[in-house]
Design a protein around this motif. Structure first.
Motif, PDB file in Angstrom:
ATOM      1  N   THR A 188      23.071  22.465 -32.861  1.00 40.40           N
ATOM      2  CA  THR A 188      23.167  21.571 -31.605  1.00 40.40           C
ATOM      3  C   THR A 188      24.422  21.354 -30.721  1.00 40.40           C
ATOM      4  O   THR A 188      24.310  21.260 -29.525  1.00 40.40           O
ATOM      5  N   ASP A 189      25.304  20.897 -30.859  1.00 43.72           N
ATOM      6  CA  ASP A 189      27.049  20.726 -30.771  1.00 43.72           C
ATOM      7  C   ASP A 189      27.034  21.979 -30.458  1.00 43.72           C
ATOM      8  O   ASP A 189      27.941  22.867 -30.025  1.00 43.72           O
ATOM      9  N   MET A 190      27.158  23.069 -31.309  1.00 41.49           N
ATOM     10  CA  MET A 190      27.559  24.260 -31.632  1.00 41.49           C
ATOM     11  C   MET A 190      27.018  25.530 -30.527  1.00 41.49           C
ATOM     12  O   MET A 190      27.617  25.788 -29.747  1.00 41.49           O
ATOM     13  N   ASP A 191      25.642  24.892 -30.365  1.00 37.53           N
ATOM     14  CA  ASP A 191      25.094  25.491 -28.673  1.00 37.53           C
ATOM     15  C   ASP A 191      25.605  25.398 -27.725  1.00 37.53           C
ATOM     16  O   ASP A 191      25.814  25.406 -26.294  1.00 37.53           O
ATOM     17  N   ARG A 192      25.815  23.801 -27.862  1.00 39.66           N
ATOM     18  CA  ARG A 192      26.348  23.295 -26.418  1.00 39.66           C
ATOM     19  C   ARG A 192      27.538  23.695 -25.948  1.00 39.66           C
ATOM     20  O   ARG A 192      27.924  23.817 -25.396  1.00 39.66           O
ATOM     21  N   PHE A 193      28.544  23.360 -27.209  1.00 41.14           N
ATOM     22  CA  PHE A 193      29.734  24.446 -26.686  1.00 41.14           C
ATOM     23  C   PHE A 193      30.155  25.284 -26.448  1.00 41.14           C
ATOM     24  O   PHE A 193      30.677  25.938 -25.259  1.00 41.14           O
ATOM     25  N   ALA A 194      28.790  26.300 -27.338  1.00 40.53           N
ATOM     26  CA  ALA A 194      29.324  28.079 -26.703  1.00 40.53           C
ATOM     27  C   ALA A 194      28.883  27.663 -25.402  1.00 40.53           C
ATOM     28  O   ALA A 194      28.951  29.058 -24.936  1.00 40.53           O
ATOM     29  N   THR A 195      27.621  27.660 -24.699  1.00 36.24           N
ATOM     30  CA  THR A 195      27.793  27.805 -23.273  1.00 36.24           C
ATOM     31  C   THR A 195      28.234  27.271 -22.366  1.00 36.24           C
ATOM     32  O   THR A 195      28.210  27.706 -21.529  1.00 36.24           O
ATOM     33  N   GLU A 196      29.144  26.058 -23.376  1.00 35.12           N
ATOM     34  CA  GLU A 196      30.249  25.374 -22.556  1.00 35.12           C
ATOM     35  C   GLU A 196      31.159  26.495 -21.715  1.00 35.12           C
ATOM     36  O   GLU A 196      31.737  27.021 -20.807  1.00 35.12           O
ATOM     37  N   LEU A 197      31.659  27.237 -22.994  1.00 33.49           N
ATOM     38  CA  LEU A 197      32.657  28.562 -22.693  1.00 33.49           C
ATOM     39  C   LEU A 197      32.071  29.608 -22.046  1.00 33.49           C
ATOM     40  O   LEU A 197      32.682  30.037 -21.617  1.00 33.49           O
ATOM     41  N   LYS A 198      30.366  29.513 -22.596  1.00 33.80           N
ATOM     42  CA  LYS A 198      30.273  31.093 -21.658  1.00 33.80           C
ATOM     43  C   LYS A 198      30.176  31.538 -20.395  1.00 33.80           C
ATOM     44  O   LYS A 198      30.422  32.136 -19.324  1.00 33.80           O
ATOM     45  N   THR A 199      29.676  29.831 -20.354  1.00 33.71           N
ATOM     46  CA  THR A 199      29.975  29.881 -18.394  1.00 33.71           C
ATOM     47  C   THR A 199      31.592  29.689 -17.543  1.00 33.71           C
ATOM     48  O   THR A 199      31.467  30.306 -16.825  1.00 33.71           O
ATOM     49  N   GLN A 200      32.230  28.845 -18.847  1.00 32.68           N
ATOM     50  CA  GLN A 200      33.917  29.734 -17.791  1.00 32.68           C
ATOM     51  C   GLN A 200      33.769  31.164 -17.962  1.00 32.68           C
ATOM     52  O   GLN A 200      34.371  31.755 -17.143  1.00 32.68           O
ATOM     53  N   LEU A 201      33.483  31.858 -18.826  1.00 30.72           N
ATOM     54  CA  LEU A 201      34.337  33.240 -19.563  1.00 30.72           C
ATOM     55  C   LEU A 201      33.391  34.108 -18.333  1.00 30.72           C
ATOM     56  O   LEU A 201      33.730  34.965 -18.177  1.00 30.72           O
ATOM     57  N   ASP A 202      31.890  33.796 -17.420  1.00 34.23           N
ATOM     58  CA  ASP A 202      31.064  34.611 -17.165  1.00 34.23           C
ATOM     59  C   ASP A 202      31.688  35.222 -15.848  1.00 34.23           C
ATOM     60  O   ASP A 202      31.576  35.805 -15.161  1.00 34.23           O
ATOM     61  N   VAL A 203      32.176  33.068 -15.269  1.00 32.25           N
ATOM     62  CA  VAL A 203      33.082  33.399 -13.670  1.00 32.25           C
ATOM     63  C   VAL A 203      34.287  34.067 -13.771  1.00 32.25           C
ATOM     64  O   VAL A 203      34.691  34.556 -12.940  1.00 32.25           O
ATOM     65  N   ILE A 204      34.831  33.815 -14.804  1.00 30.93           N
ATOM     66  CA  ILE A 204      36.295  34.825 -15.364  1.00 30.93           C
ATOM     67  C   ILE A 204      35.849  36.356 -15.281  1.00 30.93           C
ATOM     68  O   ILE A 204      36.688  37.384 -14.160  1.00 30.93           O
ATOM     69  N   THR A 205      35.377  36.683 -15.794  1.00 35.11           N
ATOM     70  CA  THR A 205      34.500  37.990 -16.055  1.00 35.11           C
ATOM     71  C   THR A 205      33.861  38.279 -14.444  1.00 35.11           C
ATOM     72  O   THR A 205      34.447  40.037 -14.264  1.00 35.11           O
ATOM     73  N   ALA A 206      33.228  37.583 -14.154  1.00 37.55           N
ATOM     74  CA  ALA A 206      33.250  38.451 -11.879  1.00 37.55           C
ATOM     75  C   ALA A 206      34.464  38.377 -11.444  1.00 37.55           C
ATOM     76  O   ALA A 206      34.119  39.072 -10.946  1.00 37.55           O
ATOM     77  N   LEU A 207      35.434  37.545 -11.997  1.00 33.03           N
ATOM     78  CA  LEU A 207      36.135  37.782 -10.793  1.00 33.03           C
ATOM     79  C   LEU A 207      36.907  39.545 -11.468  1.00 33.03           C
ATOM     80  O   LEU A 207      37.280  39.750  -9.934  1.00 33.03           O
ATOM     81  N   TYR A 208      36.981  39.142 -12.495  1.00 26.36           N
ATOM     82  CA  TYR A 208      37.865  40.513 -13.082  1.00 26.36           C
ATOM     83  C   TYR A 208      37.130  41.799 -12.924  1.00 26.36           C
ATOM     84  O   TYR A 208      37.340  42.743 -11.852  1.00 26.36           O
ATOM     85  N   ASN A 209      35.308  41.937 -12.288  1.00 27.18           N
ATOM     86  CA  ASN A 209      34.735  43.067 -12.254  1.00 27.18           C
ATOM     87  C   ASN A 209      34.913  43.071 -10.511  1.00 27.18           C
ATOM     88  O   ASN A 209      35.438  44.518 -10.201  1.00 27.18           O
ATOM     89  N   SER A 210      34.117  42.247  -9.865  1.00 23.76           N
ATOM     90  CA  SER A 210      34.628  42.147  -8.215  1.00 23.76           C
ATOM     91  C   SER A 210      36.483  42.966  -7.660  1.00 23.76           C
ATOM     92  O   SER A 210      36.242  43.611  -7.108  1.00 23.76           O
ATOM     93  N   GLN A 211      37.889  43.336  -8.949  1.00 19.80           N
ATOM     94  CA  GLN A 211      38.654  43.506  -8.171  1.00 19.80           C
ATOM     95  C   GLN A 211      38.623  44.966  -9.033  1.00 19.80           C
ATOM     96  O   GLN A 211      39.825  45.280  -9.123  1.00 19.80           O
ATOM     97  N   ASN A 212      38.008  45.033  -9.672  1.00 19.84           N
ATOM     98  CA  ASN A 212      38.060  45.867 -11.213  1.00 19.84           C
ATOM     99  C   ASN A 212      39.564  46.119 -11.740  1.00 19.84           C
ATOM    100  O   ASN A 212      40.322  47.188 -11.807  1.00 19.84           O
ATOM    101  N   LEU A 213      39.617  45.048 -12.485  1.00 15.89           N
ATOM    102  CA  LEU A 213      40.301  44.200 -12.863  1.00 15.89           C
ATOM    103  C   LEU A 213      40.717  44.584 -14.866  1.00 15.89           C
ATOM    104  O   LEU A 213      41.386  44.854 -15.120  1.00 15.89           O
ATOM    105  N   GLU A 214      39.423  44.702 -14.924  1.00 15.89           N
ATOM    106  CA  GLU A 214      39.710  45.418 -16.567  1.00 15.89           C
ATOM    107  C   GLU A 214      40.642  46.498 -17.150  1.00 15.89           C
ATOM    108  O   GLU A 214      40.692  46.856 -17.762  1.00 15.89           O
ATOM    109  N   VAL A 215      40.520  47.263 -15.924  1.00 14.94           N
ATOM    110  CA  VAL A 215      41.671  48.985 -16.037  1.00 14.94           C
ATOM    111  C   VAL A 215      42.262  48.305 -15.407  1.00 14.94           C
ATOM    112  O   VAL A 215      43.972  49.123 -16.265  1.00 14.94           O
ATOM    113  N   TYR A 216      43.168  46.917 -15.652  1.00 12.66           N
ATOM    114  CA  TYR A 216      44.436  46.987 -14.773  1.00 12.66           C
ATOM    115  C   TYR A 216      44.600  46.060 -16.313  1.00 12.66           C
ATOM    116  O   TYR A 216      44.801  45.356 -16.523  1.00 12.66           O
TER     117      TYR A 216
END
Length: 211
Positions: free
Chosen positions: A181-209
């Motif tokens: 239960t604690d593991m799932d909560r932690f993974a969800t919280e971290l994934k939420t942060q990473l999804d926002v960062i991924t969206a930021l990189y995708n919006s600027q096409n920064l994955e290729v930089y």
């Protein structure tokens, strides 16, 4: 009885409506993630070192002017402005955050794999397949041949499920359902942060930089 995920602090903050994640709070939380690799195996020391290195790079730039680099978006925009001016920083925050994101995605996917295995009632003792799946979906495509071989050696040192749960419980008798239960909560919280960062990189096409 406690476990690694229950004791994890400071926890990741909720993502604000404007999707601009605070740099300092993100780095403070992420720094506390790093010891997770000690629970897997000392063989993961290179991965741990890489994540620490990228945290240090981002922290160093933030410390130069905290008010100007209040959010991760501020850091990215600063470097993009330099690039626009045909200049470049000595240390790329775009590159550092990108690799940090990938390393953290490895953790999230691994935990999701382990949790799914548990919820399906399989409770597989061999966790290497979960690690391999996480690596394939996060870091492998961005590693050269030598790095891939090094990671393959790390995978062989992944502990059995029972030993992993024991390590998460700091060698006390594991309360398995609470851990997951604690593991799932932690993974969800971290994934939420990473999804926002991924969206930021995708919006600027920064994955290729990359530097």
């Amino acid at each position: 009885m406690s476990n690694f995920f229950a004791k994890f602090t400071p926890r990741y903050c909720d993502v604000p409506e404007d999707k601009r994640i605070k740099t300092l709070t993100f780095l403070e939380s992420t720094r506390k993630v790093v010891p997770f690799f000690d629970l897997l195996s000392s063989a993961f020391k290179p991965v741990k070192s890489d994540i620490n290195g990228n945290i240090t790079k981002l922290q160093a730039q933030f410390d130069k002017d905290p008010s100007s680099y209040d959010t991760l978006s501020d850091l990215i925009e600063w470097e993009l402005d330099l690039i626009q001016k045909k200049s470049s920083p000595k240390v790329s925050v775009i590159d550092a955050l990108l690799w940090l994101k990938r390393g953290l995605q490895f953790i999230v996917i691994f935990l999701e794999e382990v949790s799914t295995d548990h919820r399906l009632g399989k409770q597989s003792e061999n966790m290497s397949p979960h690690c391999n799946a996480a690596y394939d979906r996060s870091l492998k495509a961005h590693h050269n041949w030598m790095a891939q071989k090094l990671v393959q050696l790390c995978m062989k040192a992944v502990p059995w499920r029972k030993d992993f749960l024991l390590a998460l419980s700091y060698d006390a008798e594991p309360e398995v359902e609470i851990i997951f239960t604690d593991m799932d909560r932690f993974a969800t919280e971290l994934k939420t942060q990473l999804d926002v960062i991924t969206a930021l990189y995708n919006s600027q096409n920064l994955e290729v930089y990359q530097r």
